[in-house]
Scaffold this active site. Structure first.
Site, mmCIF file in Angstrom:
data_model
loop_
_atom_site.group_PDB
_atom_site.id
_atom_site.type_symbol
_atom_site.label_atom_id
_atom_site.label_comp_id
_atom_site.label_asym_id
_atom_site.label_seq_id
_atom_site.Cartn_x
_atom_site.Cartn_y
_atom_site.Cartn_z
ATOM 1 N N SER A 93 36.905 -50.044 -76.969
ATOM 2 C CA SER A 93 37.773 -50.290 -77.410
ATOM 3 C C SER A 93 37.798 -50.397 -78.585
ATOM 4 O O SER A 93 37.254 -50.206 -79.522
ATOM 5 C CB SER A 93 39.002 -50.956 -76.869
ATOM 6 N N ASP A 307 39.619 -46.330 -79.638
ATOM 7 C CA ASP A 307 39.764 -45.231 -78.039
ATOM 8 C C ASP A 307 41.121 -45.033 -78.491
ATOM 9 O O ASP A 307 41.942 -44.655 -77.772
ATOM 10 C CB ASP A 307 39.480 -46.461 -77.101
ATOM 11 N N GLU A 399 52.090 -56.210 -76.593
ATOM 12 C CA GLU A 399 51.639 -57.283 -76.393
ATOM 13 C C GLU A 399 51.236 -57.094 -78.470
ATOM 14 O O GLU A 399 50.790 -55.918 -78.682
ATOM 15 C CB GLU A 399 50.098 -57.364 -76.378
ATOM 16 N N ASN A 401 49.004 -57.229 -80.427
ATOM 17 C CA ASN A 401 47.765 -56.215 -80.480
ATOM 18 C C ASN A 401 48.317 -55.283 -80.567
ATOM 19 O O ASN A 401 47.214 -54.466 -81.192
ATOM 20 C CB ASN A 401 46.667 -56.970 -79.129
ATOM 21 N N ARG A 484 43.827 -69.324 -74.346
ATOM 22 C CA ARG A 484 43.476 -68.550 -73.186
ATOM 23 C C ARG A 484 42.039 -68.059 -73.444
ATOM 24 O O ARG A 484 41.444 -67.488 -74.336
ATOM 25 C CB ARG A 484 44.522 -67.434 -73.066
ATOM 26 N N SER A 486 39.469 -64.932 -73.533
ATOM 27 C CA SER A 486 39.488 -63.479 -73.458
ATOM 28 C C SER A 486 39.393 -62.863 -72.270
ATOM 29 O O SER A 486 38.469 -63.461 -71.411
ATOM 30 C CB SER A 486 38.673 -62.854 -74.390
ATOM 31 N N GLY A 487 40.172 -61.937 -71.825
ATOM 32 C CA GLY A 487 39.637 -61.197 -70.983
ATOM 33 C C GLY A 487 39.008 -59.686 -71.081
ATOM 34 O O GLY A 487 38.456 -58.759 -70.328
ATOM 35 N N THR A 488 38.862 -60.008 -72.520
ATOM 36 C CA THR A 488 37.457 -58.598 -71.964
ATOM 37 C C THR A 488 35.803 -59.272 -73.332
ATOM 38 O O THR A 488 35.411 -58.212 -72.839
ATOM 39 C CB THR A 488 38.532 -57.574 -73.969
ATOM 40 N N ARG A 493 40.662 -67.307 -76.857
ATOM 41 C CA ARG A 493 41.670 -67.332 -77.933
ATOM 42 C C ARG A 493 42.153 -68.513 -78.455
ATOM 43 O O ARG A 493 42.883 -69.223 -77.811
ATOM 44 C CB ARG A 493 42.486 -65.495 -77.169
#
Length: 530
Positions: A93, A307, A399, A401, A484, A486-488, A493
């Protein structure tokens, strides 16, 4: 005003350890030997542990060969369990070009089910001698019939590492006897579309790139015919393609727009690095135009990510000031437009907007207090937003983003199509616009030192962090701040909101310093946001 920054944290611990008792394998000795031999070719680096996050696995491309092979195996098991086509997308991504990643796509184009995220993490982190045992464990837990056929579709972005890693996925699929179709270079939304089309037997659309272009462009052209503005300025759009797959696919799609849209492509991959000083994440984070795009006042511009599953819009005012239309504003505009159309056709449908705790507070207040549209808060991550949005007749989620969409349930789709055919002229126009919107939007996409609660708005650990954040927030007017994991990526963040950009930047910096000190930050201390 918003500001954000990131702070590197310590390596996280392995989330699951494989300690399984001896058991008879459901594979034949020959199958077991083939799996073991191929797995050894795609061996896991010693000591490497990864977690399947919000968007799958992501790390440096050279560390992902074993993960790709094993996700090919897992996709076959998921396909057998669901008796459906499963997608595997090779992409990282918005990450730098040297990174890569992979995520699995569930039958209707959704994110992978949570239980299978855990399976993915266990399988990716299993030592070589335990791979077969993990496959057995997953098969038994999910009651999978290994005799069931499996079909997997595969796509990839433009990174130089993607062809090799996609081949590793194919190796995993074929080792377990799965069939596959390799779509090659596609955007992430396109592969989600292909999966949904195949599993609805063509009812959603044709599972080809041409089918994708025809479906979206037709809806877009019909929708813009209803637009109140006219002239070339209304139909012109400058697009920053982040030097990624979006450029290739937009070039293919341009002829489908006919006269509906005039586009100019920038950062199209001819020169420049993927996501470097360009793309949706850069524009959103830096609040300025991407490198390589010449902007004039009041020109319409937007940016994809690598992506092409994120989009943000922006323009320069007459005074040259930069204006960003991020996901929060996009959701506000879409939901406002939808509500107006529903009022026009006289339908009292259940419309809801889903945000995260990090959505701009002014957008939330405007939706709730002015537009009277209910707003709901979930954890960060498209999968959480998507799940909540499915509870409404029409659910809108974005979101900040640029990830997001609008969802329409099947009953609403049928009703709108009927109204578009039967209503009087005024209602028919509104219903037709809604029908076109349905076709456009109904697309189906250690840091653990910090844990959160209250939809990720308050930090639980490490001790003292939330108290420090509260004290900093109290220094500024109309302010909020959250952190939080990050999930990636391996970062934390930090989000801040205040009554001015200067205050938001200052608050973000102070909170990031608190995170650095209290959550074990590594590397250089956070610098003020520029």
């Amino acid at each position: 005003m918003w500001s954000q920054t990131g702070v590197l944290d310590e390596k996280r611990m392995v989330l699951c350890t494989v300690l399984l008792p001896e058991k008879r394998l459901p594979f034949t000795d020959m199958d077991s030997d083939v799996i073991s031999r191929h797995s050894a070719v795609h061996a896991k680096p010693i000591g490497l542990t990864l977690q399947y996050g919000t968007a799958g696995f992501r790390t440096k491309a050279q560390h992902l060969d074993h993960v790709m092979f094993r996700m090919g195996l897992l996709a076959v098991l998921r396909s057998k369990q669901t008796t459906s086509t499963i997608g595997v997308m090779v992409t990282a991504s918005h990450n730098p070009e040297e990174d890569n990643g992979v995520k699995l796509i569930d039958p209707l184009g959704e994110m992978l089910a949570p239980a299978w995220e855990e399976h993915a993490t266990c399988l990716a982190n299993a030592e070589e001698e335990d791979v077969l045992r993990v496959l057995v464990d997953i098969s038994e837990k999910e009651a999978i019939s290994l005799q069931q056929e499996a079909f997997v579709v595969i796509g990839r972005d433009t990174r130089s590492s993607s062809p090799r890693l996609a081949q590793s996925v194919i190796d995993g699929v074929t080792v377990l006897g799965g069939q596959f179709h390799d779509y090659g270079l596609v955007t992430t939304p396109q592969l989600h579309y292909m999966v949904c089309c195949r599993n609805t037997h063509g009812q959603y659309g044709k599972a080809t790139t041409e089918g994708y272009y025809q479906k979206l462009s037709s809806a877009f052209v019909q929708l813009t015919k209803q637009a109140s503005c006219s002239g070339e300025d209304c139909r012109s759009l400058k697009i920053d393609c982040a030097n990624g797959i979006g450029a290739l696919k937009l070039k293919e799609m341009q002829r489908y727009f006919a006269q509906g849209l005039l586009v100019q492509l920038f950062n199209d991959g001819a020169k420049g690095k993927l996501n470097h000083l360009c793309g949706a994440d850069f524009v959103k984070s830096h609040q300025k135009p991407p490198q390589g795009m010449d902007m004039k006042p009041n020109e319409r511009c937007c940016s994809f990510d690598g992506d092409a599953d994120r989009i943000v819009y922006y323009y320069l005012g007459a005074d040259g000031h930069f204006h960003l239309i991020d996901g929060d504003k996009i959701a506000t505009l879409i939901s406002t437009f939808l509500k107006e159309l529903l009022l026009e056709i006289g339908e009292n449908l259940n419309l809801g907007v889903v945000q995260t705790a990090y959505a701009n507070g002014s957008s939330t207040r405007y939706l709730e207090e002015v537009m009277k549209v209910p707003v709901y808060c979930t954890k960060t991550g498209v999968k959480h937003l998507h799940h909540k949005a499915q509870e409404f007749d029409i659910g809108v989620y974005f979101e900040a983003n640029g990830h997001g969409t609008a969802l329409f349930n099947k009953a609403v789709e049928a009703k709108i199509k009927q109204l578009a055919e039967e209503s009087d002229e005024k209602k028919q126009r509104a219903a037709t616009m809604l029908e076109n919107i349905i076709d456009l939007f109904n697309q189906v996409v250690d840091r653990r030192v910090i844990s959160t609660t209250d939809a990720e708005r308050r930090a639980v650990t490490p001790p003292g962090l939330q108290e420090a954040i509260d004290a900093l927030v109290n220094k500024y007017k109309l302010s909020r701040a959250f952190v939080r994991p990050s999930g990636t990526e391996d970062v934390v963040r930090v989000y801040a909101e205040a009554d001015s950009q200067e205050s938001a930047d200052s608050l973000a910096h102070e909170v990031s310093l608190a995170v650095f000190e209290l959550a074990g930050g590594t590397g250089e201390r956070p610098q003020p946001h520029s």
